[in-house]
Design a protein around this motif. Structure first.
Motif, mmCIF file in Angstrom:
data_model
loop_
_atom_site.group_PDB
_atom_site.id
_atom_site.type_symbol
_atom_site.label_atom_id
_atom_site.label_comp_id
_atom_site.label_asym_id
_atom_site.label_seq_id
_atom_site.Cartn_x
_atom_site.Cartn_y
_atom_site.Cartn_z
ATOM 1 N N ALA A 81 33.004 26.605 53.070
ATOM 2 C CA ALA A 81 33.696 27.251 54.186
ATOM 3 C C ALA A 81 34.567 26.255 54.934
ATOM 4 O O ALA A 81 34.289 25.055 54.941
ATOM 5 N N LEU A 82 35.604 26.791 55.560
ATOM 6 C CA LEU A 82 36.495 26.011 56.411
ATOM 7 C C LEU A 82 36.596 26.698 57.759
ATOM 8 O O LEU A 82 36.689 27.929 57.831
ATOM 9 N N VAL A 83 36.605 25.907 58.807
ATOM 10 C CA VAL A 83 36.841 26.462 60.129
ATOM 11 C C VAL A 83 38.355 26.568 60.302
ATOM 12 O O VAL A 83 39.092 25.630 60.012
ATOM 13 N N VAL A 84 38.799 27.731 60.751
ATOM 14 C CA VAL A 84 40.227 27.951 60.971
ATOM 15 C C VAL A 84 40.513 27.631 62.433
ATOM 16 O O VAL A 84 39.897 28.208 63.334
ATOM 17 N N THR A 85 41.419 26.677 62.648
ATOM 18 C CA THR A 85 41.719 26.234 64.010
ATOM 19 C C THR A 85 43.213 26.306 64.294
ATOM 20 O O THR A 85 44.042 26.162 63.397
ATOM 21 N N GLN A 86 43.498 26.530 65.567
ATOM 22 C CA GLN A 86 44.870 26.497 66.045
ATOM 23 C C GLN A 86 44.840 25.825 67.407
ATOM 24 O O GLN A 86 44.105 26.278 68.297
ATOM 25 N N ASP A 87 45.585 24.741 67.548
ATOM 26 C CA ASP A 87 45.584 23.952 68.786
ATOM 27 C C ASP A 87 44.159 23.545 69.174
ATOM 28 O O ASP A 87 43.750 23.689 70.327
ATOM 29 N N GLU A 88 43.399 23.084 68.189
ATOM 30 C CA GLU A 88 42.024 22.592 68.358
ATOM 31 C C GLU A 88 41.025 23.677 68.784
ATOM 32 O O GLU A 88 39.895 23.384 69.130
ATOM 33 N N LYS A 89 41.437 24.934 68.743
ATOM 34 C CA LYS A 89 40.548 26.030 69.116
ATOM 35 C C LYS A 89 40.156 26.811 67.863
ATOM 36 O O LYS A 89 40.991 27.063 66.990
ATOM 37 N N VAL A 90 38.885 27.194 67.772
ATOM 38 C CA VAL A 90 38.399 27.966 66.630
ATOM 39 C C VAL A 90 38.942 29.388 66.719
ATOM 40 O O VAL A 90 38.722 30.081 67.715
ATOM 41 N N PRO A 105 30.044 27.368 63.350
ATOM 42 C CA PRO A 105 30.775 26.314 64.062
ATOM 43 C C PRO A 105 30.048 25.969 65.367
ATOM 44 O O PRO A 105 29.473 26.841 66.025
ATOM 45 N N VAL A 106 30.080 24.700 65.717
ATOM 46 C CA VAL A 106 29.479 24.221 66.959
ATOM 47 C C VAL A 106 30.633 23.902 67.903
ATOM 48 O O VAL A 106 31.509 23.111 67.561
ATOM 49 N N VAL A 107 30.608 24.531 69.085
ATOM 50 C CA VAL A 107 31.713 24.413 70.033
ATOM 51 C C VAL A 107 31.183 23.961 71.392
ATOM 52 O O VAL A 107 30.155 24.448 71.856
ATOM 53 N N GLU A 108 31.878 23.016 71.989
ATOM 54 C CA GLU A 108 31.595 22.565 73.348
ATOM 55 C C GLU A 108 32.918 22.555 74.104
ATOM 56 O O GLU A 108 33.900 21.992 73.604
ATOM 57 N N ASN A 109 32.952 23.173 75.264
ATOM 58 C CA ASN A 109 34.176 23.253 76.067
ATOM 59 C C ASN A 109 35.356 23.789 75.253
ATOM 60 O O ASN A 109 36.457 23.246 75.302
ATOM 61 N N GLU A 110 35.092 24.827 74.461
ATOM 62 C CA GLU A 110 36.083 25.495 73.609
ATOM 63 C C GLU A 110 36.679 24.594 72.529
ATOM 64 O O GLU A 110 37.715 24.897 71.950
ATOM 65 N N LYS A 111 36.022 23.465 72.251
ATOM 66 C CA LYS A 111 36.504 22.537 71.240
ATOM 67 C C LYS A 111 35.468 22.418 70.115
ATOM 68 O O LYS A 111 34.266 22.302 70.372
ATOM 69 N N LEU A 112 35.929 22.426 68.887
ATOM 70 C CA LEU A 112 35.061 22.309 67.721
ATOM 71 C C LEU A 112 34.465 20.910 67.648
ATOM 72 O O LEU A 112 35.194 19.920 67.640
ATOM 73 N N VAL A 113 33.131 20.826 67.606
ATOM 74 C CA VAL A 113 32.470 19.517 67.539
ATOM 75 C C VAL A 113 31.573 19.379 66.310
ATOM 76 O O VAL A 113 31.029 18.314 66.060
ATOM 77 N N GLY A 114 31.427 20.454 65.541
ATOM 78 C CA GLY A 114 30.585 20.375 64.362
ATOM 79 C C GLY A 114 30.554 21.680 63.599
ATOM 80 O O GLY A 114 31.056 22.709 64.069
ATOM 81 N N LEU A 115 29.960 21.632 62.434
ATOM 82 C CA LEU A 115 29.747 22.812 61.609
ATOM 83 C C LEU A 115 28.397 22.636 60.943
ATOM 84 O O LEU A 115 28.142 21.606 60.310
ATOM 85 N N ILE A 116 27.522 23.621 61.111
ATOM 86 C CA ILE A 116 26.203 23.528 60.488
ATOM 87 C C ILE A 116 26.042 24.653 59.471
ATOM 88 O O ILE A 116 26.598 25.730 59.631
ATOM 89 N N SER A 117 25.287 24.345 58.440
ATOM 90 C CA SER A 117 25.036 25.322 57.388
ATOM 91 C C SER A 117 23.564 25.714 57.408
ATOM 92 O O SER A 117 22.730 25.052 58.036
ATOM 93 N N ILE A 118 23.261 26.759 56.712
ATOM 94 C CA ILE A 118 21.871 27.204 56.597
ATOM 95 C C ILE A 118 21.024 26.086 55.985
ATOM 96 O O ILE A 118 19.882 25.867 56.383
#
Length: 143
Positions: free
Chosen positions: A39-48, A106-119
């Motif tokens: 999987a890929l996180v889709v981002t635009q201007d650092e926002k998921v 996706p792991v988000v803090e202050n509307e910014k992507l900081v990580g991605l965790i899987s099962i």
């Protein structure tokens, strides 16, 4: 119980692979194949703004007879992305992923992507917690 911050800290591969919504599906699946990810996180201007997975590809491109070269990620990505924060517990993540049939969060803090965790990351964390508990109980019994 372990939280998401600890899971992210313990991950061997900490790189978060992202893609832009206007990228082609071919670019996305090529990146996923090159990196060996699902999987890929889709981002635009650092926002998921979405997540693109192997499931999206098989269900929305292959089965609908679209072409990977002409279809953009934004056309087939999952736009309603559920996210978690670093303080979310592993148990809550597992419940969410089980209930919603998700493989990645996706792991988000202050509307910014900081990580991605899987099962798989979460299962490993649970197993590690259980091993620690077993060790503690064995030490307690032995003393």
């Amino acid at each position: 119980m372990t939280n998401v911050a600890q899971v992210i800290h313990d991950k061997i591969e900490k790189t978060i692979f992202t893609i832009r919504p206007e990228s082609t599906v071919l670019e996305a699946i090529t990146l996923m194949a090159d990196k060996g990810i699902g999987a890929l996180v889709v981002t635009q201007d650092e926002k998921v703004v979405g997540i693109f997975s192997e499931r999206d590809y098989t269900r929305k491109v292959m089965l609908m007879e679209r072409t990977s070269k002409e279809t953009t990620v934004s056309e087939i990505m999952t736009a309603k992305v559920l996210t978690v924060t670093k303080s979310t517990s592993v148990e809550d993540c597992l419940d969410l992923m089980t209930d919603r049939h998700l493989r990645h969060l996706p792991v988000v803090e202050n509307e910014k992507l900081v990580g991605l965790i899987s099962i798989g990351d979460l299962v490993k964390a649970v197993m590690d917690d259980q091993r620690k508990l077993i060790d503690q109980l064995q030490q307690y019994i032995a003393s």
